[in-house]
Design a protein around this motif. Structure first.
Motif, PDB file in Angstrom:
ATOM      1  N   ASP A   1       0.812  -1.219   0.000  1.00  0.00           N
ATOM      2  CA  ASP A   1       0.000   0.000   0.000  1.00  0.00           C
ATOM      3  C   ASP A   1       0.846   1.270   0.000  1.00  0.00           C
ATOM      4  O   ASP A   1       0.311   2.369   0.177  1.00  0.00           O
ATOM      5  N   TYR A   2       2.142   1.121  -0.231  1.00  0.00           N
ATOM      6  CA  TYR A   2       3.059   2.256  -0.137  1.00  0.00           C
ATOM      7  C   TYR A   2       2.646   3.406  -1.065  1.00  0.00           C
ATOM      8  O   TYR A   2       2.593   4.569  -0.653  1.00  0.00           O
ATOM      9  N   PHE A   3       2.340   3.121  -2.308  1.00  0.00           N
ATOM     10  CA  PHE A   3       2.019   4.174  -3.275  1.00  0.00           C
ATOM     11  C   PHE A   3       0.645   4.780  -3.006  1.00  0.00           C
ATOM     12  O   PHE A   3       0.403   5.944  -3.327  1.00  0.00           O
ATOM     13  N   LYS A   4      -0.245   4.019  -2.379  1.00  0.00           N
ATOM     14  CA  LYS A   4      -1.536   4.579  -1.995  1.00  0.00           C
ATOM     15  C   LYS A   4      -1.364   5.611  -0.889  1.00  0.00           C
ATOM     16  O   LYS A   4      -2.024   6.642  -0.870  1.00  0.00           O
ATOM     17  N   ALA A   5      -0.467   5.316   0.026  1.00  0.00           N
ATOM     18  CA  ALA A   5      -0.248   6.226   1.150  1.00  0.00           C
ATOM     19  C   ALA A   5       0.540   7.460   0.740  1.00  0.00           C
ATOM     20  O   ALA A   5       0.307   8.561   1.257  1.00  0.00           O
ATOM     21  N   GLY A   6       1.469   7.308  -0.186  1.00  0.00           N
ATOM     22  CA  GLY A   6       2.293   8.434  -0.606  1.00  0.00           C
ATOM     23  C   GLY A   6       3.100   8.992   0.553  1.00  0.00           C
ATOM     24  O   GLY A   6       3.744   8.256   1.296  1.00  0.00           O
ATOM     25  N   SER A   7       3.044  10.311   0.763  1.00  0.00           N
ATOM     26  CA  SER A   7       3.829  10.954   1.824  1.00  0.00           C
ATOM     27  C   SER A   7       3.046  11.100   3.125  1.00  0.00           C
ATOM     28  O   SER A   7       3.497  11.760   4.055  1.00  0.00           O
ATOM     29  N   ARG A   8       1.873  10.460   3.190  1.00  0.00           N
ATOM     30  CA  ARG A   8       1.028  10.613   4.380  1.00  0.00           C
ATOM     31  C   ARG A   8       1.217   9.444   5.345  1.00  0.00           C
ATOM     32  O   ARG A   8       1.411   8.310   4.936  1.00  0.00           O
ATOM     33  N   PRO A   9       1.137   9.710   6.643  1.00  0.00           N
ATOM     34  CA  PRO A   9       1.250   8.624   7.634  1.00  0.00           C
ATOM     35  C   PRO A   9      -0.008   7.776   7.647  1.00  0.00           C
ATOM     36  O   PRO A   9      -1.103   8.249   7.337  1.00  0.00           O
ATOM     37  N   VAL A  10       0.147   6.513   8.035  1.00  0.00           N
ATOM     38  CA  VAL A  10      -1.009   5.614   8.123  1.00  0.00           C
ATOM     39  C   VAL A  10      -1.478   5.449   9.560  1.00  0.00           C
ATOM     40  O   VAL A  10      -2.552   4.887   9.807  1.00  0.00           O
ATOM     41  N   ALA A  11      -0.684   5.916  10.523  1.00  0.00           N
ATOM     42  CA  ALA A  11      -1.086   5.857  11.927  1.00  0.00           C
ATOM     43  C   ALA A  11      -0.450   7.020  12.677  1.00  0.00           C
ATOM     44  O   ALA A  11       0.702   7.374  12.436  1.00  0.00           O
ATOM     45  N   LEU A  12      -1.231   7.623  13.575  1.00  0.00           N
ATOM     46  CA  LEU A  12      -0.763   8.724  14.408  1.00  0.00           C
ATOM     47  C   LEU A  12      -1.112   8.427  15.863  1.00  0.00           C
ATOM     48  O   LEU A  12      -2.237   8.002  16.159  1.00  0.00           O
ATOM     49  N   TYR A  13      -0.143   8.649  16.757  1.00  0.00           N
ATOM     50  CA  TYR A  13      -0.347   8.416  18.181  1.00  0.00           C
ATOM     51  C   TYR A  13       0.080   9.663  18.951  1.00  0.00           C
ATOM     52  O   TYR A  13       1.176  10.175  18.736  1.00  0.00           O
ATOM     53  N   ARG A  14      -0.792  10.120  19.837  1.00  0.00           N
ATOM     54  CA  ARG A  14      -0.475  11.312  20.632  1.00  0.00           C
ATOM     55  C   ARG A  14      -0.328  10.924  22.100  1.00  0.00           C
ATOM     56  O   ARG A  14      -1.199  10.252  22.664  1.00  0.00           O
ATOM     57  N   TYR A  15       0.786  11.360  22.705  1.00  0.00           N
ATOM     58  CA  TYR A  15       1.103  11.012  24.081  1.00  0.00           C
ATOM     59  C   TYR A  15       1.249  12.273  24.937  1.00  0.00           C
ATOM     60  O   TYR A  15       1.686  13.330  24.446  1.00  0.00           O
ATOM     61  N   ARG A  16       0.909  12.140  26.213  1.00  0.00           N
ATOM     62  CA  ARG A  16       1.238  13.153  27.211  1.00  0.00           C
ATOM     63  C   ARG A  16       2.334  12.576  28.098  1.00  0.00           C
ATOM     64  O   ARG A  16       2.203  11.482  28.638  1.00  0.00           O
ATOM     65  N   LEU A  17       3.436  13.319  28.229  1.00  0.00           N
ATOM     66  CA  LEU A  17       4.578  12.883  29.026  1.00  0.00           C
ATOM     67  C   LEU A  17       4.730  13.808  30.219  1.00  0.00           C
ATOM     68  O   LEU A  17       4.686  15.035  30.069  1.00  0.00           O
ATOM     69  N   GLU A  18       4.937  13.227  31.402  1.00  0.00           N
ATOM     70  CA  GLU A  18       5.173  13.996  32.618  1.00  0.00           C
ATOM     71  C   GLU A  18       6.475  13.534  33.256  1.00  0.00           C
ATOM     72  O   GLU A  18       6.693  12.328  33.426  1.00  0.00           O
ATOM     73  N   PHE A  19       7.340  14.484  33.615  1.00  0.00           N
ATOM     74  CA  PHE A  19       8.655  14.196  34.173  1.00  0.00           C
ATOM     75  C   PHE A  19       8.697  14.600  35.645  1.00  0.00           C
ATOM     76  O   PHE A  19       8.502  15.769  35.984  1.00  0.00           O
ATOM     77  N   PHE A  20       8.991  13.616  36.505  1.00  0.00           N
ATOM     78  CA  PHE A  20       9.097  13.851  37.942  1.00  0.00           C
ATOM     79  C   PHE A  20      10.557  13.659  38.354  1.00  0.00           C
ATOM     80  O   PHE A  20      11.143  12.604  38.090  1.00  0.00           O
ATOM     81  N   PRO A  21      11.186  14.647  38.984  1.00  0.00           N
ATOM     82  CA  PRO A  21      12.613  14.531  39.341  1.00  0.00           C
ATOM     83  C   PRO A  21      12.867  13.419  40.343  1.00  0.00           C
ATOM     84  O   PRO A  21      12.076  13.187  41.260  1.00  0.00           O
ATOM     85  N   GLN A  22      13.981  12.722  40.164  1.00  0.00           N
ATOM     86  CA  GLN A  22      14.386  11.638  41.060  1.00  0.00           C
ATOM     87  C   GLN A  22      15.728  11.996  41.676  1.00  0.00           C
ATOM     88  O   GLN A  22      16.696  12.275  40.960  1.00  0.00           O
ATOM     89  N   GLU A  23      15.810  11.986  42.995  1.00  0.00           N
ATOM     90  CA  GLU A  23      17.057  12.356  43.674  1.00  0.00           C
ATOM     91  C   GLU A  23      18.092  11.253  43.588  1.00  0.00           C
ATOM     92  O   GLU A  23      19.288  11.515  43.481  1.00  0.00           O
ATOM     93  N   LEU A  24      17.661  10.000  43.630  1.00  0.00           N
ATOM     94  CA  LEU A  24      18.592   8.883  43.627  1.00  0.00           C
ATOM     95  C   LEU A  24      18.744   8.337  42.215  1.00  0.00           C
ATOM     96  O   LEU A  24      17.757   8.119  41.510  1.00  0.00           O
ATOM     97  N   LEU A  25      19.971   8.127  41.803  1.00  0.00           N
ATOM     98  CA  LEU A  25      20.248   7.567  40.498  1.00  0.00           C
ATOM     99  C   LEU A  25      20.044   6.065  40.544  1.00  0.00           C
ATOM    100  O   LEU A  25      20.692   5.355  41.323  1.00  0.00           O
ATOM    101  N   THR A  26      19.128   5.554  39.739  1.00  0.00           N
ATOM    102  CA  THR A  26      18.810   4.134  39.748  1.00  0.00           C
ATOM    103  C   THR A  26      19.294   3.500  38.467  1.00  0.00           C
ATOM    104  O   THR A  26      19.066   4.006  37.373  1.00  0.00           O
ATOM    105  N   THR A  27      19.980   2.381  38.592  1.00  0.00           N
ATOM    106  CA  THR A  27      20.514   1.669  37.439  1.00  0.00           C
ATOM    107  C   THR A  27      19.575   0.539  37.056  1.00  0.00           C
ATOM    108  O   THR A  27      19.124  -0.214  37.927  1.00  0.00           O
ATOM    109  N   PRO A  28      19.234   0.378  35.751  1.00  0.00           N
ATOM    110  CA  PRO A  28      18.331  -0.705  35.352  1.00  0.00           C
ATOM    111  C   PRO A  28      18.957  -2.069  35.570  1.00  0.00           C
ATOM    112  O   PRO A  28      20.171  -2.210  35.570  1.00  0.00           O
ATOM    113  N   LYS A  29      18.109  -3.047  35.769  1.00  0.00           N
ATOM    114  CA  LYS A  29      18.595  -4.420  35.958  1.00  0.00           C
ATOM    115  C   LYS A  29      19.174  -4.959  34.657  1.00  0.00           C
ATOM    116  O   LYS A  29      18.613  -4.771  33.590  1.00  0.00           O
ATOM    117  N   GLU A  30      20.299  -5.611  34.748  1.00  0.00           N
ATOM    118  CA  GLU A  30      20.931  -6.194  33.563  1.00  0.00           C
ATOM    119  C   GLU A  30      20.400  -7.584  33.321  1.00  0.00           C
ATOM    120  O   GLU A  30      20.003  -8.258  34.248  1.00  0.00           O
TER     121      GLU A  30
END
Length: 265
Positions: A236-265
């Protein structure tokens, strides 16, 4: 199939944490205001060096991401898992991220020769951020490792269970700072999912407006739209052309963290 849909959902957010050329004044902000009327961005420049963030984003943060809207402008042409993603509407997901100082790269010097490079720049800790994001969406056991190319911050690989991989490459970007002090970024990237019955490739654009608040809970909020475009391999690439086929809108909220946490390996 359920695992694939969850991986697809994670891919949509993958690069909001990953500077380039300046966009035409106000163009990126206008795109957000025009949601869901969206056309492929033309003012981006080839990605070189890392994405540079404003100083007020330094540190470690707990991010809460919430899908608040989605659209399929060319329905019935959609992406895999689009309808299933409706179940994620208004369902917050939280994870840790951090932004760190580093000396600018030689590539960055070429892009921004006018900057004072005696001072370090602020960039995302891509491996840390992407690993936490992936595990928040897919589970700790599903994600093995995230590796960033040591020669390019714009290329990284997420290693998943069952020998699956998500290869993400930023190809272009643009930034702008608005009159109300919002920092707006757009990154265009190619993502390739390997390990299924056949590799899946597409193009994604993520546009995010970050805004510093006068409060600490949260201290930063962001409005993000992720647009998914079909790859030339799609029937369907040529049908879509330069237009997106899906759009997603997000709200992001950032809360400060005093302690630096390392992800589990």
């Amino acid at each position: 199939m359920l695992v694939m849909k969850r991986i697809w959902s994670f891919c949509l957010l993958f690069f909001f944490l990953s500077c380039g050329g300046e966009a035409i004044a106000g163009e990126l902000s206008q795109r957000l205001a025009n949601f869901p009327q969206w056309e492929k961005l033309t003012s981006v420049q080839p990605a070189s060096g890392d994405l540079v963030y404003p100083k007020w984003m330094a540190g470690t943060w707990k991010v809460t991401s919430t899908l608040v809207d989605l659209a399929a402008p060319l329905a019935p042409i959609v992406t895999p898992g689009f309808e299933g993603n409706r179940r994620q509407l208004n369902q917050p997901v939280s994870f840790l991220v951090r932004f760190v100082k580093e000396q600018p790269s030689i590539a960055g010097l070429k892009v921004f020769p006018q900057r004072d490079y005696k001072s370090p720049i602020l960039v995302a800790d891509r491996a840390f951020n992407s690993l936490n994001l992936a595990r928040a969406y897919l589970g700790d056991e599903a994600v093995l490792l995230v590796k960033v190319d040591p020669d390019s911050p714009n290329r990284q690989i997420t290693f998943l269970r069952s020998s699956r991989q998500l290869v993400s490459i930023v190809t272009a970007r643009a930034t702008e700072t608005t009159l109300d002090s919002k920092f707006v970024t757009t990154e265009v990237f190619q993502q390739l999912f390997k390990g299924g019955s056949r590799p899946y490739l597409n193009s994604v654009e993520s546009t995010t407006a970050y805004h510093k608040l006068s409060t600490s809970n949260p201290a930063i909020e962001a409005d993000q739209v992720t647009a998914v475009y079909l790859s030339p391999q799609d029937p369907d690439y040529f049908k879509a052309g330069s237009r997106p086929v899906a759009l997603y809108r997000y709200r992001l909220e950032f809360f400060p963290q005093e302690l630096l946490t390392t992800p589990k390996e």
